[in-house]
Design a protein around this motif. Sequence first.
Motif, short mmCIF file in Angstrom:
data_model
loop_
_atom_site.label_atom_id
_atom_site.label_comp_id
_atom_site.label_asym_id
_atom_site.label_seq_id
_atom_site.Cartn_x
_atom_site.Cartn_y
_atom_site.Cartn_z
N ALA A 71 5.13 13.69 -1.22
CA ALA A 71 4.94 12.24 -1.17
C ALA A 71 4.45 11.79 0.20
O ALA A 71 3.56 10.94 0.32
CB ALA A 71 6.25 11.54 -1.52
N LEU A 72 5.02 12.37 1.26
CA LEU A 72 4.60 12.02 2.61
C LEU A 72 3.15 12.42 2.85
O LEU A 72 2.38 11.66 3.45
CB LEU A 72 5.52 12.70 3.64
N ILE A 73 2.78 13.58 2.36
CA ILE A 73 1.40 14.03 2.53
C ILE A 73 0.45 13.09 1.79
O ILE A 73 -0.61 12.70 2.32
CB ILE A 73 1.25 15.48 2.00
N GLN A 74 0.82 12.70 0.61
CA GLN A 74 -0.02 11.77 -0.16
C GLN A 74 -0.16 10.44 0.57
O GLN A 74 -1.23 9.83 0.58
CB GLN A 74 0.59 11.57 -1.55
N ASN A 75 0.93 10.00 1.19
CA ASN A 75 0.91 8.70 1.88
C ASN A 75 0.06 8.71 3.14
O ASN A 75 -0.25 7.65 3.70
CB ASN A 75 2.34 8.27 2.22
N LEU A 76 -0.31 9.89 3.64
CA LEU A 76 -1.17 9.96 4.83
C LEU A 76 -2.52 9.30 4.57
O LEU A 76 -3.20 8.89 5.52
CB LEU A 76 -1.39 11.42 5.25
N GLU A 77 -2.91 9.19 3.29
CA GLU A 77 -4.21 8.60 2.95
C GLU A 77 -4.07 7.22 2.32
O GLU A 77 -5.03 6.69 1.75
CB GLU A 77 -4.96 9.54 1.99
N ARG A 82 0.56 0.94 7.81
CA ARG A 82 2.01 1.11 8.02
C ARG A 82 2.55 2.27 7.20
O ARG A 82 3.42 3.01 7.65
CB ARG A 82 2.75 -0.19 7.67
N VAL A 83 2.02 2.44 6.00
CA VAL A 83 2.46 3.55 5.15
C VAL A 83 1.98 4.88 5.74
O VAL A 83 2.73 5.86 5.77
CB VAL A 83 1.91 3.38 3.72
N ARG A 84 0.74 4.91 6.24
CA ARG A 84 0.23 6.14 6.86
C ARG A 84 1.04 6.50 8.09
O ARG A 84 1.39 7.66 8.31
CB ARG A 84 -1.25 5.97 7.24
N THR A 85 1.39 5.48 8.89
CA THR A 85 2.20 5.71 10.09
C THR A 85 3.58 6.25 9.71
O THR A 85 4.09 7.19 10.33
CB THR A 85 2.34 4.41 10.89
N ASN A 117 -9.24 13.63 10.95
CA ASN A 117 -10.18 12.49 10.97
C ASN A 117 -9.58 11.26 10.28
O ASN A 117 -10.32 10.34 9.90
CB ASN A 117 -11.49 12.88 10.29
N ASN A 118 -8.26 11.24 10.13
CA ASN A 118 -7.60 10.11 9.50
C ASN A 118 -7.94 8.81 10.24
O ASN A 118 -8.07 8.80 11.46
CB ASN A 118 -6.08 10.34 9.50
N ARG A 119 -8.08 7.73 9.51
CA ARG A 119 -8.47 6.46 10.15
C ARG A 119 -7.38 5.90 11.05
O ARG A 119 -7.63 5.02 11.88
CB ARG A 119 -8.86 5.44 9.08
N SER A 120 -6.16 6.39 10.88
CA SER A 120 -5.05 5.94 11.73
C SER A 120 -4.93 6.84 12.96
O SER A 120 -4.75 8.06 12.84
CB SER A 120 -3.73 5.98 10.95
N TRP A 121 -5.01 6.25 14.16
CA TRP A 121 -4.88 7.06 15.37
C TRP A 121 -3.49 7.69 15.47
O TRP A 121 -3.33 8.79 15.99
CB TRP A 121 -5.17 6.23 16.63
#
Length: 375
Positions: A71-77, A82-85, A117-121
């Motif tokens: 679930a955490l891996i899926q939420n990375l995208e 806030r969810v990605r963080t 390359n995730n959009r979240s730094w």
Amino acid sequence: MSETISELIQNLSDPAVEVRAGAAKTLGEHGATAKAAVPALLKAVNDRSAAVRDSAIASLSKINLGSTVSALIQNLEDDDDRVRTSAARGISTMVERFELPASTKQQVFQALAQAVNNRSWFVRSTVMATLGELAPVDEVLPILIAGLADAEAEVRQDAAIAIQCFGDEAEAAVPHLIDAFWHDIEVYAASALGSIGPGAQAAVPRLLEALERGHEDLRARAAEAIGEIGSVAAVPALINFLQQEDAGLRRAAAEALQGLGPVATAAVPNLIVALEDKSDEVKAMAAKALGEIESENTAIAELLMPLLQDEAASVRASTAYALQLMGKHAEVAVPALIEAFRDEVERVSQSAARALAEIATPEAKEAIARYRQWS
């Protein structure tokens, strides 16, 4: 009466931190029977309270580690930053605090490698900080090197810090650390280069430039890195720096020479001159450098002795430290160190005591024994 799982899930939204943290912790005690709480606990991973976040992560690992990681891996995208963080924070905490099965480690590594390359730094930064715990250096280092060129300074910093942890195994990163040096990460890059050691010889010109141009923190780290790399080629430049008007530069040069140790013997005459520098910091560092470079030279011990009576406590303490480095070769300084043993400044007295213990002549041992009897 104990609370039901539904009530505990509801309590995860309570205004009181202690209630949310307690609910998160208690849900973990229910184990797999609390799987209905996983979505709420995943949300709690982003709670403003560290206590709640930690309890949520711990409980998620107890309820169903596999599904939680997925679930955490899926939420990375997720579309919501806030969810990605939250997902990145959760993954990082799990990797740091729990012994993950090899298959789960591989799953997390692959997911993070794809998130460079995730959009979240914050996600990209987490990738840099976490990968080293999951795979060997040959798999991780190319990703960290790429991170040195990230658009965000925080990501570049975390990449350099992670490279530092690999020490001399990260030699392939040297040219990339040199290229990234001035991109807001110079202190971190210098630390990484120093940790690589002799394999980072190519970086010495850049480190000397940092020593000459940098701010105080950068100068200190560049000086340390030059010593760790052990570059004899840096000595002429450091001798030149000892003669410049900038006291901070003179001090940093002496610190680098101390780190180089005996290979820097060419600088000894200039360091002796620096014992009379107008800056107390330069005098103190020159004394340390001489103790390191000429640790078996009794004549240097004789030169250092008068500084045990210098007006500046920092100089007196550093001189005692230098004599400690010289051990039995500083026997001539024992009477002066016994006098410094009575110094009213504690750090000077303690430095003198350590020097006497290292020299360990009968006279030195007797002085220490008398002190212990009096204290």
